[in-house]
Structures are given as C-alpha cells and as structure tokens.
Design a protein around this motif. Structure first.
Motif, mmCIF file in Angstrom:
data_model
loop_
_atom_site.group_PDB
_atom_site.id
_atom_site.type_symbol
_atom_site.label_atom_id
_atom_site.label_comp_id
_atom_site.label_asym_id
_atom_site.label_seq_id
_atom_site.Cartn_x
_atom_site.Cartn_y
_atom_site.Cartn_z
ATOM 1 N N ASP A 179 0.825 -1.211 0.000
ATOM 2 C CA ASP A 179 0.000 0.000 0.000
ATOM 3 C C ASP A 179 0.862 1.265 0.000
ATOM 4 N N THR A 180 2.157 1.108 0.133
ATOM 5 C CA THR A 180 3.056 2.256 0.131
ATOM 6 C C THR A 180 2.965 3.003 -1.192
ATOM 7 N N ALA A 181 2.697 4.300 -1.115
ATOM 8 C CA ALA A 181 2.520 5.111 -2.312
ATOM 9 C C ALA A 181 2.246 6.557 -1.891
ATOM 10 N N VAL A 182 2.257 7.440 -2.874
ATOM 11 C CA VAL A 182 1.720 8.780 -2.668
ATOM 12 C C VAL A 182 0.231 8.708 -3.000
ATOM 13 N N TYR A 183 -0.587 9.182 -2.068
ATOM 14 C CA TYR A 183 -2.037 9.139 -2.230
ATOM 15 C C TYR A 183 -2.541 10.542 -2.607
ATOM 16 N N TYR A 184 -3.383 10.569 -3.630
ATOM 17 C CA TYR A 184 -3.936 11.817 -4.140
ATOM 18 C C TYR A 184 -5.467 11.763 -4.078
ATOM 19 N N CYS A 185 -6.072 12.881 -3.745
ATOM 20 C CA CYS A 185 -7.525 12.947 -3.903
ATOM 21 C C CYS A 185 -7.836 13.810 -5.121
ATOM 22 N N ASN A 186 -8.989 13.564 -5.702
ATOM 23 C CA ASN A 186 -9.429 14.420 -6.796
ATOM 24 C C ASN A 186 -10.921 14.670 -6.723
ATOM 25 N N VAL A 187 -11.343 15.718 -7.388
ATOM 26 C CA VAL A 187 -12.750 16.046 -7.507
ATOM 27 C C VAL A 187 -13.057 16.171 -8.996
ATOM 28 N N ASP A 188 -14.055 15.458 -9.436
ATOM 29 C CA ASP A 188 -14.413 15.421 -10.859
ATOM 30 C C ASP A 188 -15.616 16.320 -11.095
ATOM 31 N N LEU A 189 -15.364 17.454 -11.728
ATOM 32 C CA LEU A 189 -16.420 18.437 -11.971
ATOM 33 C C LEU A 189 -16.804 18.495 -13.449
ATOM 34 N N ARG A 190 -16.429 17.477 -14.204
ATOM 35 C CA ARG A 190 -16.718 17.514 -15.645
ATOM 36 C C ARG A 190 -18.217 17.515 -15.919
ATOM 37 N N SER A 191 -18.992 16.861 -15.105
ATOM 38 C CA SER A 191 -20.446 16.846 -15.324
ATOM 39 C C SER A 191 -21.071 18.208 -15.046
ATOM 40 N N LEU A 192 -20.301 19.088 -14.419
ATOM 41 C CA LEU A 192 -20.761 20.434 -14.088
ATOM 42 C C LEU A 192 -20.110 21.463 -15.005
ATOM 43 N N GLY A 193 -19.529 20.980 -16.086
ATOM 44 C CA GLY A 193 -18.935 21.889 -17.060
ATOM 45 C C GLY A 193 -17.550 22.369 -16.727
ATOM 46 N N SER A 194 -16.915 21.715 -15.772
ATOM 47 C CA SER A 194 -15.559 22.123 -15.378
ATOM 48 C C SER A 194 -14.601 20.981 -15.678
ATOM 49 N N ARG A 195 -13.674 20.720 -14.791
ATOM 50 C CA ARG A 195 -12.643 19.715 -15.053
ATOM 51 C C ARG A 195 -12.346 18.932 -13.789
ATOM 52 N N VAL A 196 -11.323 18.084 -13.864
ATOM 53 C CA VAL A 196 -10.871 17.332 -12.699
ATOM 54 C C VAL A 196 -9.753 18.109 -12.006
#
Length: 118
Positions: free
Chosen positions: A89-106
C-alpha cells in the motif's frame, strides 16, 4: 479555482491504520464525485476508491474490505480510512474532484505519502 489539501499520511507498521483527509475549497464539492488515487514508485497512478455525491462507493479489488471512503459535506471533506495496511500500500495518495459533469474539469490535490514498513 478549486483547491484540494490532503493530510494524514505517514509511516505505519504493517497491519496498522491511517486516515487520510482531503479538504476541498469549494462548496460545489457536495455535487461532485470524489476519488482517492495512489502512485507507487515506477508504477502508474491507480484508482483506490471513489464516492459519489449520493455516497455510493466503489473500491479497487486490492483494498476492498480494508479501506473505507467517506465524505462530510458540511466540512467539504472526503476521508480514506485505511486498515490492515500492507507494504504494497506504500505510495503517494492523491484525492481528486471530478467536476466535468458540471462543465468544469478534474482537480487534484498535492498528494500525501503513505509508507507501510516495519
């Protein structure tokens, strides 16, 4: 501009637990799909867990039964509870928010290091 700030990474022994947090700067968070990804050295970034605005969840097979993703819309924060951690499980962990359905981006956070080692 949407900003994501992760916290909670660190060094833990095999079998231990950590809880990662990701705070999002925008209230649009409440309508968005949120995800946790990880990237180990020499490997591609991979999806760990995802949670919809309705709190439906999905997980990578490798973490099912050990990791839990959740969200607190009042705090614009998504969490990743990681139990029974393994060296892989060792790794760099990233969170993201996906706003493409709202006309924006990730949008992505800066990442937090998780190291599982004795």
């Amino acid at each position: 501009q949407v900003q994501l700030v992760e916290s909670g990474g660190g060094l833990v022994q095999p079998g231990g637990s950590l809880r990662l947090s990701c705070a999002v700067s925008s209230s649009i968070f409440r309508m968005a799909v949120m995800g946790w990804y990880r990237q180990a050295p020499g490997r591609e970034r991979e999806l760990v867990a995802v949670i919809t605005s309705g709190s439906n969840t999905d997980y990578a097979e490798s973490v099912k039964g050990r990791f839990t993703i959740s969200r607190d819309n009042a705090k614009n924060t998504v969490y990743l509870q990681m139990n029974s951690l393994k060296p892989e499980d060792t790794a760099v962990y990233y969170c993201n928010v996906d706003l493409r359905s709202l006309g924006s981006r990730v949008y992505w956070g800066q990442g937090t290091q998780v190291t599982v080692s004795s």
